[in-house]
Scaffold this motif. Structure first.
Motif, PDB file in Angstrom:
ATOM      1  N   ARG A   1      -9.372   5.532   0.665  1.00 48.74           N
ATOM      2  CA  ARG A   1      -8.897   4.151   0.785  1.00 48.74           C
ATOM      3  C   ARG A   1      -8.337   3.635  -0.539  1.00 48.74           C
ATOM      4  O   ARG A   1      -8.051   2.451  -0.681  1.00 48.74           O
ATOM      5  CB  ARG A   1     -10.026   3.238   1.260  1.00 48.74           C
ATOM      6  CG  ARG A   1     -10.666   3.653   2.579  1.00 48.74           C
ATOM      7  CD  ARG A   1      -9.855   3.243   3.776  1.00 48.74           C
ATOM      8  NE  ARG A   1     -10.452   3.706   5.028  1.00 48.74           N
ATOM      9  CZ  ARG A   1      -9.949   3.444   6.216  1.00 48.74           C
ATOM     10  NH1 ARG A   1      -8.839   2.752   6.342  1.00 48.74           N
ATOM     11  NH2 ARG A   1     -10.531   3.910   7.292  1.00 48.74           N
TER      12      ARG A   1
ATOM     13  N   GLU B   1     -10.289  -7.528   9.644  1.00 50.23           N
ATOM     14  CA  GLU B   1     -10.132  -6.232   8.989  1.00 50.23           C
ATOM     15  C   GLU B   1      -8.654  -5.876   8.818  1.00 50.23           C
ATOM     16  O   GLU B   1      -8.281  -5.154   7.899  1.00 50.23           O
ATOM     17  CB  GLU B   1     -10.856  -5.136   9.794  1.00 50.23           C
ATOM     18  CG  GLU B   1     -10.977  -3.828   9.042  1.00 50.23           C
ATOM     19  CD  GLU B   1     -11.186  -2.621   9.951  1.00 50.23           C
ATOM     20  OE1 GLU B   1     -11.427  -2.795  11.151  1.00 50.23           O
ATOM     21  OE2 GLU B   1     -11.078  -1.497   9.431  1.00 50.23           O
ATOM     22  N   GLY B   2      -7.848  -6.399   9.724  1.00 50.27           N
ATOM     23  CA  GLY B   2      -6.403  -6.174   9.651  1.00 50.27           C
ATOM     24  C   GLY B   2      -5.780  -6.633   8.347  1.00 50.27           C
ATOM     25  O   GLY B   2      -4.715  -6.158   7.949  1.00 50.27           O
TER      26      GLY B   2
ATOM     27  N   TRP C   1      -7.526  -6.449   5.456  1.00 50.19           N
ATOM     28  CA  TRP C   1      -8.166  -5.692   4.376  1.00 50.19           C
ATOM     29  C   TRP C   1      -7.292  -4.485   4.028  1.00 50.19           C
ATOM     30  O   TRP C   1      -7.550  -3.364   4.478  1.00 50.19           O
ATOM     31  CB  TRP C   1      -9.563  -5.226   4.796  1.00 50.19           C
ATOM     32  CG  TRP C   1     -10.555  -6.332   4.982  1.00 50.19           C
ATOM     33  CD1 TRP C   1     -10.336  -7.675   4.861  1.00 50.19           C
ATOM     34  CD2 TRP C   1     -11.946  -6.190   5.333  1.00 50.19           C
ATOM     35  NE1 TRP C   1     -11.492  -8.376   5.109  1.00 50.19           N
ATOM     36  CE2 TRP C   1     -12.499  -7.482   5.401  1.00 50.19           C
ATOM     37  CE3 TRP C   1     -12.767  -5.096   5.594  1.00 50.19           C
ATOM     38  CZ2 TRP C   1     -13.833  -7.709   5.725  1.00 50.19           C
ATOM     39  CZ3 TRP C   1     -14.095  -5.330   5.910  1.00 50.19           C
ATOM     40  CH2 TRP C   1     -14.618  -6.620   5.966  1.00 50.19           C
ATOM     41  N   ALA C   2      -6.287  -4.749   3.242  1.00 43.00           N
ATOM     42  CA  ALA C   2      -5.355  -3.677   2.882  1.00 43.00           C
ATOM     43  C   ALA C   2      -6.049  -2.648   2.002  1.00 43.00           C
ATOM     44  O   ALA C   2      -6.748  -2.998   1.070  1.00 43.00           O
ATOM     45  CB  ALA C   2      -4.152  -4.266   2.149  1.00 43.00           C
ATOM     46  N   TRP C   3      -5.878  -1.387   2.322  1.00 40.58           N
ATOM     47  CA  TRP C   3      -6.403  -0.280   1.491  1.00 40.58           C
ATOM     48  C   TRP C   3      -5.211   0.452   0.881  1.00 40.58           C
ATOM     49  O   TRP C   3      -4.059   0.182   1.247  1.00 40.58           O
ATOM     50  CB  TRP C   3      -7.296   0.671   2.298  1.00 40.58           C
ATOM     51  CG  TRP C   3      -6.890   0.951   3.718  1.00 40.58           C
ATOM     52  CD1 TRP C   3      -7.309   0.286   4.837  1.00 40.58           C
ATOM     53  CD2 TRP C   3      -5.971   1.965   4.173  1.00 40.58           C
ATOM     54  NE1 TRP C   3      -6.721   0.824   5.954  1.00 40.58           N
ATOM     55  CE2 TRP C   3      -5.904   1.857   5.576  1.00 40.58           C
ATOM     56  CE3 TRP C   3      -5.220   2.946   3.530  1.00 40.58           C
ATOM     57  CZ2 TRP C   3      -5.091   2.702   6.359  1.00 40.58           C
ATOM     58  CZ3 TRP C   3      -4.414   3.778   4.301  1.00 40.58           C
ATOM     59  CH2 TRP C   3      -4.350   3.651   5.692  1.00 40.58           C
ATOM     60  N   ALA C   4      -5.472   1.364  -0.027  1.00 43.42           N
ATOM     61  CA  ALA C   4      -4.416   2.145  -0.714  1.00 43.42           C
ATOM     62  C   ALA C   4      -3.389   1.252  -1.412  1.00 43.42           C
ATOM     63  O   ALA C   4      -2.208   1.606  -1.520  1.00 43.42           O
ATOM     64  CB  ALA C   4      -3.731   3.105   0.266  1.00 43.42           C
TER      65      ALA C   4
ATOM     66  N   ASP D   1       1.096   3.658   1.981  1.00 43.69           N
ATOM     67  CA  ASP D   1       1.683   4.031   3.275  1.00 43.69           C
ATOM     68  C   ASP D   1       2.769   3.070   3.738  1.00 43.69           C
ATOM     69  O   ASP D   1       3.280   3.205   4.846  1.00 43.69           O
ATOM     70  CB  ASP D   1       0.577   4.136   4.335  1.00 43.69           C
ATOM     71  CG  ASP D   1      -0.153   2.815   4.552  1.00 43.69           C
ATOM     72  OD1 ASP D   1      -0.065   1.934   3.664  1.00 43.69           O
ATOM     73  OD2 ASP D   1      -0.802   2.657   5.597  1.00 43.69           O
TER      74      ASP D   1
ATOM     75  N   PHE E   1       2.345  -0.171   4.159  1.00 40.64           N
ATOM     76  CA  PHE E   1       1.721  -1.385   4.698  1.00 40.64           C
ATOM     77  C   PHE E   1       1.840  -2.505   3.659  1.00 40.64           C
ATOM     78  O   PHE E   1       1.594  -2.299   2.478  1.00 40.64           O
ATOM     79  CB  PHE E   1       0.245  -1.085   4.979  1.00 40.64           C
ATOM     80  CG  PHE E   1      -0.549  -2.203   5.612  1.00 40.64           C
ATOM     81  CD1 PHE E   1      -0.537  -2.403   6.983  1.00 40.64           C
ATOM     82  CD2 PHE E   1      -1.353  -3.027   4.826  1.00 40.64           C
ATOM     83  CE1 PHE E   1      -1.308  -3.403   7.564  1.00 40.64           C
ATOM     84  CE2 PHE E   1      -2.119  -4.037   5.399  1.00 40.64           C
ATOM     85  CZ  PHE E   1      -2.100  -4.225   6.771  1.00 40.64           C
TER      86      PHE E   1
ATOM     87  N   ALA F   1       0.833  -1.194   0.000  1.00 45.65           N
ATOM     88  CA  ALA F   1       0.000   0.000   0.000  1.00 45.65           C
ATOM     89  C   ALA F   1       0.874   1.252   0.000  1.00 45.65           C
ATOM     90  O   ALA F   1       2.068   1.189   0.309  1.00 45.65           O
ATOM     91  CB  ALA F   1      -0.907  -0.015   1.222  1.00 45.65           C
TER      92      ALA F   1
ATOM     93  N   LYS G   1     -11.702  -7.217  14.152  1.00 42.46           N
ATOM     94  CA  LYS G   1     -10.507  -6.380  13.961  1.00 42.46           C
ATOM     95  C   LYS G   1      -9.393  -7.211  13.318  1.00 42.46           C
ATOM     96  O   LYS G   1      -8.622  -6.709  12.500  1.00 42.46           O
ATOM     97  CB  LYS G   1     -10.034  -5.812  15.302  1.00 42.46           C
ATOM     98  CG  LYS G   1     -10.646  -4.461  15.633  1.00 42.46           C
ATOM     99  CD  LYS G   1     -10.037  -3.332  14.786  1.00 42.46           C
ATOM    100  CE  LYS G   1     -11.002  -2.155  14.678  1.00 42.46           C
ATOM    101  NZ  LYS G   1     -10.897  -1.396  13.446  1.00 42.46           N
TER     102      LYS G   1
HETATM  103  N1  LIG Z   1      -2.724   0.524   3.690  1.00 39.55           N
HETATM  104  C1  LIG Z   1      -3.077   0.083   4.900  1.00 39.55           C
HETATM  105  N2  LIG Z   1      -4.029  -0.870   4.986  1.00 39.55           N
HETATM  106  C2  LIG Z   1      -4.405  -1.329   6.206  1.00 39.55           C
HETATM  107  C3  LIG Z   1      -3.770  -0.886   7.387  1.00 39.55           C
HETATM  108  C4  LIG Z   1      -2.750   0.104   7.243  1.00 39.55           C
HETATM  109  O1  LIG Z   1      -2.141   0.579   8.221  1.00 39.55           O
HETATM  110  N3  LIG Z   1      -2.438   0.569   5.982  1.00 39.55           N
HETATM  111  N4  LIG Z   1      -4.133  -1.368   8.618  1.00 39.55           N
HETATM  112  C5  LIG Z   1      -4.928  -2.595   8.649  1.00 39.55           C
HETATM  113  C6  LIG Z   1      -5.607  -2.706   9.939  1.00 39.55           C
HETATM  114  S1  LIG Z   1      -4.686  -3.304  11.214  1.00 39.55           S
HETATM  115  C7  LIG Z   1      -6.931  -2.373  10.098  1.00 39.55           C
HETATM  116  S2  LIG Z   1      -7.729  -2.648  11.539  1.00 39.55           S
HETATM  117  C8  LIG Z   1      -7.705  -1.773   8.974  1.00 39.55           C
HETATM  118  C9  LIG Z   1      -8.237  -0.403   9.319  1.00 39.55           C
HETATM  119  O2  LIG Z   1      -7.173   0.442   9.520  1.00 39.55           O
HETATM  120  P1  LIG Z   1      -7.423   1.954  10.007  1.00 39.55           P
HETATM  121  O3  LIG Z   1      -8.159   1.842  11.297  1.00 39.55           O
HETATM  122  O4  LIG Z   1      -6.047   2.497  10.168  1.00 39.55           O
HETATM  123  O5  LIG Z   1      -8.208   2.636   8.957  1.00 39.55           O
HETATM  124  O6  LIG Z   1      -6.957  -1.642   7.781  1.00 39.55           O
HETATM  125  C10 LIG Z   1      -5.990  -2.635   7.534  1.00 39.55           C
HETATM  126  N5  LIG Z   1      -5.384  -2.287   6.279  1.00 39.55           N
END
Ligand SMILES: Nc1nc2c(c(=O)[nH]1)N[C@H]1C(S)=C(S)[C@@H](COP(=O)(O)O)O[C@H]1N2
Ligand SMILES: [Mo]
Length: 182
Positions: free
Chosen positions: A150, A169-170, A172-175, A118, A120, A116, A166
């Motif tokens: 996201r 969701e951990g 579920w990578a975004w960006a 950031d 991640f 991602a 949680k």
């Molecule tokens: N790009 C990116 N995706 C990510 C994360 C992140 O730090 N960066 N954190 C993960 C975790 S641990 C969680 S709980 C969820 C929600 O993260 P947020 O609460 O920082 O939005 O995204 C997941 N995907």
């Protein structure tokens, strides 16, 4: 038939049987670059000048498969409702299956790390991607996922029983903007 004609015919048949089709290159803004153990490529090595952000993220590759929105939308689209503990609301996420995107790059059934913006990074075994209907979403609630939100891409799946924990969701990578196949 002359020897020459026979040979020409044979050669044309051989080429017809093994067409050399160059993989489609993206015309629009690239949203995802897949590198590593891919069977399909549509671009060459990381260029430290052109690929400024990939270089900043210390990625490196000799070839890759670059994907724009049109290419993502050309794959079968799935719409899921993503919701997780603590979210103010659920989101309708839309996009192709993660596994279909990987297949498109000739990388089905292999471990893959998604990166991602950031920094991640999250690694998936092929089985983990089969355990759920993982969608690589390019849109949420009818709008394209953007930078600063996201986007460009967000991985998630529908949890039929309700909200994702949680822990779930951990993953579920975004960006997401880059993937490396092992
Ligand atoms: N790009 C990116 N995706 C990510 C994360 C992140 O730090 N960066 N954190 C993960 C975790 S641990 C969680 S709980 C969820 C929600 O993260 P947020 O609460 O920082 O939005 O995204 C997941 N995907
Ligand atoms: Mo988390």
């Amino acid at each position: 038939m002359s020897m020459l004609r026979a040979l020409t015919l044979l050669l044309s048949l051989a080429f017809a049987a093994t067409p050399i089709v160059a993989a489609e290159a993206p015309k629009g803004m690239v949203l995802l670059t897949i590198a590593g153990e891919i069977g399909q490529s549509n671009r060459g090595p990381l260029d430290p000048h052109e690929d400024g952000f990939l270089k900043f993220q210390e990625r490196s590759f000799e070839k890759a498969f670059a994907i724009d929105r049109e290419m993502l939308e050309a794959l079968p689209q799935h719409e899921i409702t993503a919701d997780a503990e603590g979210w103010p609301r659920a989101h309708k996420l839309k996009g192709p299956l993660v596994s279909d995107v990987l297949k498109r790059a000739g990388a089905g059934g292999k471990p893959v790390v998604f990166y991602a913006l950031d920094g991640f990074a999250t690694r998936f075994e092929p089985q983990e991607l089969e355990d759920h209907e993982w969608v690589l979403a390019h849109s949420a609630d009818g709008h394209p996922l953007g930078i600063g939100g996201r986007g460009p891409l967000w991985m998630a799946y529908d949890v039929p029983t309700g909200k994702a924990s949680k822990d779930e969701e951990g993953h579920w990578a975004w960006a997401i903007f880059y993937a490396e196949v092992e």
